[in-house]
Design a protein around this motif. Structure first.
Motif, PDB file in Angstrom:
ATOM      1  N   GLU A  78     -55.702 -38.237 -70.374  1.00 51.36           N
ATOM      2  CA  GLU A  78     -55.928 -38.707 -71.737  1.00 51.36           C
ATOM      3  C   GLU A  78     -56.731 -37.682 -72.516  1.00 51.36           C
ATOM      4  N   TRP A 110     -56.282 -40.531 -64.562  1.00 54.02           N
ATOM      5  CA  TRP A 110     -55.926 -40.893 -65.924  1.00 54.02           C
ATOM      6  C   TRP A 110     -55.856 -39.622 -66.756  1.00 54.02           C
ATOM      7  N   ILE A 121     -58.663 -51.470 -67.521  1.00 57.91           N
ATOM      8  CA  ILE A 121     -59.032 -50.356 -66.636  1.00 57.91           C
ATOM      9  C   ILE A 121     -60.316 -50.685 -65.872  1.00 57.91           C
TER      10      ILE A 121
END
Length: 107
Positions: free
Chosen positions: A59, A57, A44
């Motif tokens: 998460e 993203w 990343i």
């Protein structure tokens, strides 16, 4: 548009504006061991620094997100709780209550 190789068994798709949207096929980071998580973090960061593109993203591992993100947007059941730099977002009482538990605010 630049393309990014697949990594960690996860597929990615590229948007018109050069954004990478990771496909959540494997349940996020939950199934990764420590070495795999570190490999993913390096990947990343490499994308971020070498290609200079924006990543969205999704998460739930707040520690890893805070380490890698320049900005965090936290949702709780579809409603925005906080948005901004990791340091301030992770100190927001609403974020703490939603992700760690309300009891953490009184400890």
């Amino acid at each position: 548009p630049k393309s990014i190789p697949q990594s960690c068994g996860r597929s990615s798709r590229q948007c018109d504006r050069g954004q990478i949207l990771p496909a959540r096929r494997c349940g996020g980071l939950a199934g990764l061991n420590r070495d795999e998580r570190e490999d993913l973090a390096r990947f990343i960061l490499r994308i971020k620094h070498e290609l200079g593109i924006t990543m969205i993203w999704i998460e739930h591992d707040l520690e890893m997100v805070a380490d890698l993100a320049d900005r965090i947007h936290v949702l709780d059941y579809g409603r925005t709780l906080a948005d901004g730099p990791p340091g301030s977002v992770l100190k927001d009482p609403r974020v703490i209550a939603a992700y760690i538990g309300a009891s953490a605010l009184t400890s």
